[in-house]
Scaffold this motif. Sequence first.
Motif, PDB file in Angstrom:
ATOM      1  N   GLN A  63       0.729  44.733   8.732  1.00 36.52           N
ATOM      2  CA  GLN A  63       0.320  43.517   8.059  1.00 36.52           C
ATOM      3  C   GLN A  63      -0.721  42.808   8.908  1.00 36.52           C
ATOM      4  O   GLN A  63      -0.411  42.169   9.902  1.00 36.52           O
ATOM      5  CB  GLN A  63       1.516  42.613   7.826  1.00 36.52           C
ATOM      6  N   LEU A  83     -11.538  44.831   7.764  1.00 38.69           N
ATOM      7  CA  LEU A  83     -11.019  43.501   8.064  1.00 38.69           C
ATOM      8  C   LEU A  83     -12.114  42.458   7.981  1.00 38.69           C
ATOM      9  O   LEU A  83     -11.858  41.268   7.885  1.00 38.69           O
ATOM     10  CB  LEU A  83     -10.399  43.481   9.463  1.00 38.69           C
ATOM     11  N   GLY A 141       4.982  42.823  19.871  1.00 41.52           N
ATOM     12  CA  GLY A 141       4.716  44.086  20.565  1.00 41.52           C
ATOM     13  C   GLY A 141       3.346  44.678  20.366  1.00 41.52           C
ATOM     14  O   GLY A 141       3.098  45.815  20.759  1.00 41.52           O
ATOM     15  N   TRP A 142       2.390  43.944  19.795  1.00 41.85           N
ATOM     16  CA  TRP A 142       1.057  44.528  19.716  1.00 41.85           C
ATOM     17  C   TRP A 142       0.156  44.017  20.832  1.00 41.85           C
ATOM     18  O   TRP A 142      -0.987  44.431  20.952  1.00 41.85           O
ATOM     19  CB  TRP A 142       0.423  44.304  18.349  1.00 41.85           C
ATOM     20  N   ALA A 178      -3.225  36.388  15.486  1.00 42.35           N
ATOM     21  CA  ALA A 178      -3.810  37.447  14.670  1.00 42.35           C
ATOM     22  C   ALA A 178      -4.516  36.898  13.439  1.00 42.35           C
ATOM     23  O   ALA A 178      -4.918  37.658  12.574  1.00 42.35           O
ATOM     24  CB  ALA A 178      -2.732  38.436  14.245  1.00 42.35           C
ATOM     25  N   SER A 220       2.405  38.481   5.289  1.00 44.01           N
ATOM     26  CA  SER A 220       2.308  37.969   6.647  1.00 44.01           C
ATOM     27  C   SER A 220       3.377  38.593   7.510  1.00 44.01           C
ATOM     28  O   SER A 220       4.447  38.951   7.041  1.00 44.01           O
ATOM     29  CB  SER A 220       2.483  36.461   6.630  1.00 44.01           C
ATOM     30  N   VAL A 221       3.093  38.656   8.806  1.00 43.19           N
ATOM     31  CA  VAL A 221       4.112  39.168   9.723  1.00 43.19           C
ATOM     32  C   VAL A 221       5.179  38.121   9.992  1.00 43.19           C
ATOM     33  O   VAL A 221       6.239  38.437  10.491  1.00 43.19           O
ATOM     34  CB  VAL A 221       3.509  39.603  11.080  1.00 43.19           C
ATOM     35  N   GLY A 253      -9.874  39.586   7.940  1.00 35.95           N
ATOM     36  CA  GLY A 253      -9.038  39.643   9.132  1.00 35.95           C
ATOM     37  C   GLY A 253      -9.678  39.016  10.343  1.00 35.95           C
ATOM     38  O   GLY A 253     -10.677  38.301  10.247  1.00 35.95           O
ATOM     39  N   ALA A 254      -9.063  39.320  11.474  1.00 30.18           N
ATOM     40  CA  ALA A 254      -9.483  38.701  12.732  1.00 30.18           C
ATOM     41  C   ALA A 254     -10.988  38.771  12.995  1.00 30.18           C
ATOM     42  O   ALA A 254     -11.563  37.772  13.435  1.00 30.18           O
ATOM     43  CB  ALA A 254      -8.708  39.327  13.877  1.00 30.18           C
ATOM     44  N   ARG A 277      -6.360  48.275  27.218  1.00 26.68           N
ATOM     45  CA  ARG A 277      -5.217  48.758  26.459  1.00 26.68           C
ATOM     46  C   ARG A 277      -5.176  50.271  26.578  1.00 26.68           C
ATOM     47  O   ARG A 277      -6.214  50.936  26.543  1.00 26.68           O
ATOM     48  CB  ARG A 277      -5.424  48.331  25.014  1.00 26.68           C
ATOM     49  N   GLN A 288      -2.444  54.013  26.050  1.00 24.85           N
ATOM     50  CA  GLN A 288      -1.143  54.618  25.758  1.00 24.85           C
ATOM     51  C   GLN A 288      -1.031  55.873  26.612  1.00 24.85           C
ATOM     52  O   GLN A 288      -1.980  56.648  26.694  1.00 24.85           O
ATOM     53  CB  GLN A 288      -1.058  55.021  24.290  1.00 24.85           C
ATOM     54  N   THR A 297       4.980  48.391  26.215  1.00 24.54           N
ATOM     55  CA  THR A 297       5.752  48.689  25.016  1.00 24.54           C
ATOM     56  C   THR A 297       6.217  50.141  25.083  1.00 24.54           C
ATOM     57  O   THR A 297       5.559  50.977  25.704  1.00 24.54           O
ATOM     58  CB  THR A 297       4.917  48.525  23.729  1.00 24.54           C
ATOM     59  N   VAL A 337       6.224  53.022  22.962  1.00 24.24           N
ATOM     60  CA  VAL A 337       5.620  53.428  21.687  1.00 24.24           C
ATOM     61  C   VAL A 337       6.459  54.523  21.036  1.00 24.24           C
ATOM     62  O   VAL A 337       6.715  54.491  19.838  1.00 24.24           O
ATOM     63  CB  VAL A 337       4.176  53.915  21.911  1.00 24.24           C
TER      64      VAL A 337
END
Lengths: 140, 673
Positions: A39, A85, B236-237, B242, B302-303, B388-389, B517, B519, B593, B595
């Motif tokens: 989301q 976005l 956790g992102w 956002a 929405s989150v 979005g952002a 960032r 992983q 996190t 993942v």
Amino acid sequence: MGLVLAVALFVGARGESGQRTASQRAHAIATEIRCPTCQGLSAADSDAPAAQAIRDDILRRVQAGQTGDEIRAYLVSRYKEEILLKPAGDGVASLVWILPVGAVTVAVAAMVVAFRRWGARPDVAVSDADRAMVDEALNR
Amino acid sequence: MNAALGTAGVVLGLTATVLGTATLAIGLRRGDPRLLRAGQRYVWIILGGALLAALAMEAAFIGHDFSIKYVADNGSRGTPLLYTISGMWSALEGSILLWTLILAGYLAVMVRHFRSRAGDPLVAWATIAGFAVAAFFFYLMVGPANPFRVLSVIPADGRGPNPLLQNHPLVAFHPPILYLGFVGFTIPFAFAIAALVTGRLGEGWLVETRRWTLFAWGFLTVGIILGAWWSYEVLGWGGYWAWDPVENASFLPWLTGTAYIHSVMVQERRGMLRVWNLSLLVATFSLTILGTFLTRSGVLDSVHAFSESSIGPALLAFFALVVGVSIALIGWRGDRLRSPGAIDSPISREGAFLANNVAFGAFAFVVLLGTVFPLIAEAINGDRLSVGAPYFDRMTAPVGFTLLFLMAIAPALPWRKASGELLHRRLLWPAWAATVVVVVCVASGRRGLAPLLAFGLGAFAGTAALRQLLLSARAARRQGSPVWRALMGRANGGMVVHLGVVVIAVAFAASTAYGHRGQFRLEPGQTATLAGHSVTYLGTTTTKHENKTTLSAQVRIDGGQVYSPAIHQFPFASQGIGSPSVRTGVVDDVYLTLVAAPEAGQTAAVVGVNVQPLVAWLWVGGGLMGLGTALAAWPGRRRRPTEPSAAPAIPSGRPEEVPALVDQQPVAVSPRA
């Protein structure tokens, strides 16, 4: 001082736009792509498998020499307009860019007009009677 | 039993709002102060009803009374006590109950505060407006959002709150604090309506609601920051903001409210901008309603939206009613609202406040448009698109820079008119600070126009605020009052708030621009490095709790302490809920996190690492803003609530306002007691 500031900002802003690596370019594109299973998060920000798949896909395409526009066009063809976005600058979507700029322009123009009008007011005329009143008040 | 008590409380509250409004209306019609006093006393019944309902709800949660549907949906026997208590506001119906309780509390404090003036029509009308808002919320609980709906078949155990809402203690504090902010704007709104209806549109009602507005604004600010913190610690992102619809919905009234508390100073001093200030106040209040509609009716995803329901039409109708009535009243009183004064020069304090209002207005417009634009586009031609952002970042950055710049120069500008020489003298040090900061940042290898601008303007504004506080401290010392007095009062408290904003702006710019960032798929004992930090994966452990099963990874950061990002499995959730683990630091945060847990028969786990500089300073900045608001609202010497005065009386001997006085030419002499 102004010169020093301008030079520093110029140097600081230029340093950023040098040659970027493929993964940096891919990351920049991914921040503007929506993660289809989340989301409102971008593909760059999400740990979801779908976001990971899009990130890998973008990186492959960047390495294959595709431009950002080509990659975005491909993603739109696959996931529809919703995947972006940042809405495109044409069609109905362009309104989201134009309206705020228009509104701010109108507001600033209105302010300029208002200041003109306020500035154009004649100075208050002071009569002798006024002066006498002030003198009396001061001398009391 | 609980359901019956709760419903009784709601019905009692609703009845009291209606009877109270009727009594006040009759009292106003007959001009009978006794009736007005009686009508205001209904507030205690309203508060009693809201308290009864809320206590019944909490009793049902704590006593695991699953005959109430809401408790069965949001509580469970295994849920820890803290999250059982916060369960009340973990979904829509209970949130409306919390809203109503806080509103009843505010109204009770208001009535008590103005008890000596209960016969005053202004206070009576404000009470009517407040009661009307309360009646709407009680009505929601009788009709479309009834929290006390009962189940015919009582389940043995409940489902518990949404997993995200039982993961972090902040859920117990963030919603009530945010609601204290949202709901608090009802009081100045009610007085604005009362001023319009009674036609007493002088500056009296502004002065009387100043502290109420600051109180609400302070809580809204802290509530928003706590929401960002919750988001950071739980979702956790790795981010904290956002531009999500719920975040925007809380941010919108903050923007218009901030515009209001600035422009209201122009009206207090110069008697100007009356229509504009009323509109900002109405906008702030109605945006809290619109935000609730947008995020609770299910029209936007929405989150943070943990509930959907059928209260959409009711909220939208109420929003339309508020806006319609307010516009009609402002139109009706248009002739009395015409302002007598003029602004002489754009380079003046009032000019800066005007620019501030244009900037905040533009900010709010962008946020509102971006939030609802997917709905608009779909309505126009069926296009489904996202905003979005990246859109919000691009559009709000220039506004943000403008605001930082204004924040630096506005406190240095005198009222009426400024000379270039004066500005030069006052802004020299701040400008040097900005230059030094930018040069040092560039020299130490920081790149990017946006963050450098943010640091430079931050230094500019921060130094300007510090200069103001320093002058104030000097003045306090000269007058022989203790130096801490230099922090009190509106002007000085405001400067502390400005410092908080600067801290947040710098932290926001740094963490956004210079984050890293990655992983890493790691076998136990393996180490990965990111942005100068090493993370060593040690292994995983599984623990069973009463309400969840937790699989946590042990990860050592920089060869020091071990952190445990985890994945929780809740009984009623299909997916595991990740829970980050953060090493907070002065310089940067290392955000871990889990993942992917090791697959069956394997030992390697995927660990997400997110290194962002200065994140902790966001929370510090939020604290500073809250502190500054408290200092600004702190009761100083009692001010006489004078009704008409274009310029408020200059209270002599108030050390905290001395530096402002130095700048100021008296514009009008108002009657002094």
